[in-house]
Write a protein that holds these residues in place. Structure first.
Motif, PDB file in Angstrom:
ATOM      1  N   LEU A 193      -8.712  -1.531   5.348  1.00 48.38           N
ATOM      2  CA  LEU A 193      -7.511  -1.923   6.075  1.00 48.38           C
ATOM      3  C   LEU A 193      -7.879  -2.832   7.228  1.00 48.38           C
ATOM      4  O   LEU A 193      -8.690  -2.464   8.083  1.00 48.38           O
ATOM      5  N   THR A 220     -11.099   1.881  -0.049  1.00 46.83           N
ATOM      6  CA  THR A 220      -9.964   1.146   0.501  1.00 46.83           C
ATOM      7  C   THR A 220     -10.340   0.601   1.868  1.00 46.83           C
ATOM      8  O   THR A 220     -11.033   1.260   2.651  1.00 46.83           O
ATOM      9  N   TRP A 241     -12.193   3.488   3.889  1.00 45.13           N
ATOM     10  CA  TRP A 241     -12.086   4.839   3.345  1.00 45.13           C
ATOM     11  C   TRP A 241     -12.917   4.935   2.065  1.00 45.13           C
ATOM     12  O   TRP A 241     -12.976   3.995   1.263  1.00 45.13           O
ATOM     13  N   LEU A 297      -3.849   4.869   3.064  1.00 45.69           N
ATOM     14  CA  LEU A 297      -5.199   4.413   2.740  1.00 45.69           C
ATOM     15  C   LEU A 297      -6.036   5.522   2.108  1.00 45.69           C
ATOM     16  O   LEU A 297      -6.783   5.285   1.159  1.00 45.69           O
ATOM     17  N   ALA A 313       0.813  -1.217   0.000  1.00 41.88           N
ATOM     18  CA  ALA A 313       0.000   0.000   0.000  1.00 41.88           C
ATOM     19  C   ALA A 313       0.844   1.263   0.000  1.00 41.88           C
ATOM     20  O   ALA A 313       0.343   2.357  -0.304  1.00 41.88           O
TER      21      ALA A 313
END
Length: 282
Positions: free
Chosen positions: A221, A219, A240, A208, A173
């Protein structure tokens, strides 16, 4: 193809072994051990994964994302043991396969993985409700990882309910080209299984948020929780929006399930604003 996709990211602190404090202290004398980081076996962690997938199912989730090395913990010093490595048909994964079959959930779990030819990978294993398994491998290895694993070749792409999902592992990422390639392939969602530690909060938010905003994707995580050999987790697992703003976030640094409903119309809107066109997203 669905207009919405209910997802869950699991911030996960691996199960600790049953050795107790004395075993921890003994282990600490011989390794760079940090209190609370000694994980239990794969089977114990599989059982916890099943419990957490059931939790996600209660919220209607269709995709459940776990952190990097969620089935073992980030303990590279323990990978000398042959049974620390998983394979595609590993029987220890059967309970997760069964809960995915029963709930209709696709689960992405983290593990050290050995291919049929013996190649060792730092992997995300994708367990689908129909019993099939897909794999995605970390591309951008760092530190001791380079001595243990062979790098992958870009984001792994899977499909859930018609949504295109790209899979990344931790440092992937941090490399914009990794997400760019996924976006070019038509990804709607960029899922990152990772370990971000304390004092990396700003770095996490930048990675992110930027990947979401630059490539107009959601996105996700899933951050490893608790204590690790690299330091204490900073938590902040979450989701996100394609505008780069957070939609949902874990409240602490321990195990937690964070759920969110993704809407395809949001992806379309932001890609129209930016003039972005990808396969399946006019």
């Amino acid at each position: 193809m669905t207009e919405t996709l209910p997802v869950a990211v699991v911030q996960y602190e691996p199960v600790r072994s049953e050795g107790g404090v004395e075993q921890e202290h003994e282990h600490a004398r011989h390794t760079s051990f940090r209190r609370g980081s000694l994980p239990g076996g794969i089977q114990e962690n599989v059982a916890e994964h099943v419990r957490l997938i059931e939790d996600a199912d209660a919220h209607g989730s269709r995709l459940v994302l776990f952190p990097e090395l969620s089935l073992t913990g980030y303990r590279l010093d323990q990978l000398a043991a042959a049974d620390s490595w998983l394979t595609t048909d590993d029987s220890r994964l059967s309970p997760i396969r069964e809960i995915c079959r029963r709930t209709g959930i696709t689960a992405v779990v983290g593990a050290p993985f050995r291919e049929v030819d013996g190649t060792k990978r730092l992997a995300s294993l994708v367990l689908h409700p129909d019993g099939s398994t897909e794999t995605a491998f970390k591309t951008h290895l760092h530190g001791q990882e380079r001595e243990l694993f062979v790098p992958g070749n870009g984001a792994g792409l899977i499909e859930v309910d018609g949504w295109r999902i790209a899979l990344a592992l931790c440092f992937d990422a941090a490399v914009p080209a990794h997400a760019a390639t996924a976006a070019d392939a038509g990804a709607d969602v960029y899922c990152v299984s990772a370990l971000y530690t304390r004092n990396e909060e700003h770095r996490l938010a930048l990675h992110l948020g930027a990947r979401a905003m630059d490539y107009r994707m959601f996105t996700l995580l899933a951050n490893l929780g608790g204590s690790t050999t690299l330091g204490e987790s900073c938590g902040l697992s979450g989701v996100w929006s394609p505008d780069g703003l957070p939609l949902a976030s874990a409240s602490g640094t321990r195990t937690e399930v964070v759920t969110c409903l993704l809407q395809r119309g949001v992806v379309r809107r932001y890609r129209t604003i930016r003039g972005v066109s990808t396969p399946g997203n006019p």
